[in-house]
Design an enzyme around this catalytic site. Structure first.
Site, PDB file in Angstrom:
ATOM      1  N   HIS A  19      -1.232   3.515   5.020  1.00 33.98           N
ATOM      2  CA  HIS A  19      -0.823   4.582   4.184  1.00 33.98           C
ATOM      3  C   HIS A  19      -1.202   4.609   3.027  1.00 33.98           C
ATOM      4  CE1 HIS A  19       2.922   4.275   7.350  1.00 33.98           C
ATOM      5  NE2 HIS A  19       1.905   5.217   7.676  1.00 33.98           N
ATOM      6  N   GLU A  65       0.516   3.075  -0.305  1.00 30.54           N
ATOM      7  CA  GLU A  65       0.902   1.744  -0.585  1.00 30.54           C
ATOM      8  C   GLU A  65       0.016   0.803  -1.098  1.00 30.54           C
ATOM      9  OE1 GLU A  65       2.411   1.316   3.384  1.00 30.54           O
ATOM     10  OE2 GLU A  65       3.655   3.088   3.418  1.00 30.54           O
ATOM     11  N   HIS A 122       2.227  -3.301   4.601  1.00 29.12           N
ATOM     12  CA  HIS A 122       2.923  -1.582   3.995  1.00 29.12           C
ATOM     13  C   HIS A 122       3.796  -2.288   2.874  1.00 29.12           C
ATOM     14  CE1 HIS A 122       1.817   0.876   7.506  1.00 29.12           C
ATOM     15  NE2 HIS A 122       1.550  -0.369   8.218  1.00 29.12           N
ATOM     16  N   GLU A 180       6.596  -5.345   5.152  1.00 31.37           N
ATOM     17  CA  GLU A 180       6.969  -4.161   4.332  1.00 31.37           C
ATOM     18  C   GLU A 180       7.031  -5.057   2.931  1.00 31.37           C
ATOM     19  OE1 GLU A 180       6.832  -1.000   4.443  1.00 31.37           O
ATOM     20  OE2 GLU A 180       6.939  -0.553   6.537  1.00 31.37           O
TER      21      GLU A 180
END
Length: 416
Positions: free
Chosen positions: A175, A178, A300, A376
């Site tokens: 992504h 990020e 992420h 994350e």
């Protein structure tokens, strides 16, 4: 010139203008929104399809989920009216998002060498990798496993001290926005190459490490140079929209939930599985090493979660679900012990929301990789994706300690 040609020309001109000018988010507010009813869900889904300035950091895919919604100044009153009418619970997280972006890189323009007090471009990351391969050529090698849509190299590096080590695969920056994911990955590789800490030396010598530092280089560059909040790839997906969410584009239960069919959506799954050269190339590369990979990590941000498959459904769970959670528990304990950062762990569909077409699901479901996890990273919403660069090192330190605990527990359970 026919009508379609005219539309294409105007669209191309608009894209050029967007690419040449950095998007700004002055006085854009970031609200955390809680979806509790079907009516709330349907309205927010319609809003995502017709955003008129709103930016969804997560797609509204189900009830009983929270998401971050960026509200532009011209929508303040509309947003207040909407949330009041539908009784949507909200919490203001960021008053002026542009200030957060402006404070993200205090050392921008003042650096002289590659390090971890700033964020870097794809070319700078690749130059650093090439330099490290040159310095450590006996144990570190580089592979160009494909080309992006905009013809950038897709690179992987392998660190190996000896044959027949268990394999660990890490992919970052799939992504685009990020940035902390690739910064953490490069820091980890540097530690594995240079640290004298016995625990880190053990990891370096007794495991083979495969890194994809920038899985979506076109997106990263667009995020750096045009729109800080860009998430997707850069291949046109329709006449008016660009990009596919690469982490919804893998061919395992593709588009079975938590992925959009709307081309302009940030979670657009693509017109078909592996429609993006970046995802096709990664899948092909992984297939060449899958029999050597014991653990797969996706890096992420944000939210401070450690997530396990499957994302496309919360039932059935993987056969080794209990082990996955036991290893995760040890990992988040070690993360918390480093700097006090609180992570939550669990099955991604149960803990957050349903997603499909992700790397974790694909590598576990198609290739049988036993241990597949998504980190994350920081933070919990105070800065969102624009994590200040002074948090790169502490985020990386706690991740490394988490990995040390992770591998110790996985080894005790017989996975390594």
């Amino acid at each position: 010139m026919n009508r379609l040609q005219l539309i294409s020309l105007l669209f191309a001109a608009s894209c050029c203008c967007v690419a040449a000018e950095q998007a700004r988010f002055d006085n854009y507010r970031v609200h955390q929104v809680r979806i509790e009813t079907e009516e709330q869900l349907q309205v927010l889904q319609y809003l995502e399809e017709h955003p008129d300035g709103y930016i969804f950091w997560d797609s509204p895919v189900q009830t009983n989920m929270e998401l971050e919604l960026v509200v532009p100044p011209h929508k303040y009153s509309d947003f207040e009216e909407l949330t009041t009418k539908l009784n949507i619970k909200t919490r203001l997280r960021i008053e002026n998002f542009q200030e957060v972006i402006d404070n993200e890189r205090p050392n921008k323009g003042r650096r002289s060498t590659f390090g971890w007090d700033d964020y870097y471009s794809t070319a700078e990351i690749y130059a650093w990798l090439d330099d490290m391969v040159g310095r450590h050529s006996s144990i570190l090698s580089s592979t160009t496993y494909g080309k992006s849509f905009e013809n950038r190299d897709l690179k992987a590096v392998k660190l190996s001290h000896k044959a027949n080590n268990p394999g660990i695969f890490i992919e970052a920056n799939i992504h685009a926005r990020e940035w902390i994911s690739s910064a953490t990955a490069t820091w980890l590789l540097n530690e594995l190459l240079t640290s004298s800490d016995p625990a880190v030396v053990d990891l370096a010598r007794n495991y083979d490490w495969y890194f994809i530092m920038v899985a979506n280089p076109d997106g990263l560059e667009f995020s750096r140079n045009s729109n800080r909040m860009w998430r997707k790839t850069r291949q046109p997906s329709s006449v008016l929209c660009t990009g596919t969410d690469p982490n919804r584009n893998f061919d395992y239960f593709w588009r079975t939930g938590g992925a959009s069919t709307i081309a302009c959506s940030d979670t657009f799954s693509g017109p078909a599985p592996f429609s993006e050269p970046e995802t096709r190339a990664m899948a092909d590369y992984y297939a060449t090493i899958a029999d050597r990979i014991n653990v797969q990590f996706s890096f992420h941000s944000f939210g401070q979660y450690l997530l396990t498959p499957f994302g496309f459904t919360n039932a059935p769970l993987p056969a080794n679900q209990a082990d996955l959670q036991q290893i995760a528990a040890k990992t988040v304990d070690a993360i918390r012990a480093t700097h006090g950062t609180q992570y939550t762990f669990g099955n991604s569909a149960q803990l957050l929301y349903v997603t499909s077409g992700s790397t974790n699901d694909y590598f576990m479901g198609v290739h049988g990789t036993k241990l597949a996890y998504t980190f994350e990273f920081r933070d919990d919403g105070a800065h969102g994706f624009a994590l200040p660069a002074d948090q790169i090192v502490p985020n990386s330190q706690e991740t490394l300690n988490g990995l040390i605990a992770f591998l110790a527990e996985a080894k005790s359970l017989g996975y390594l």
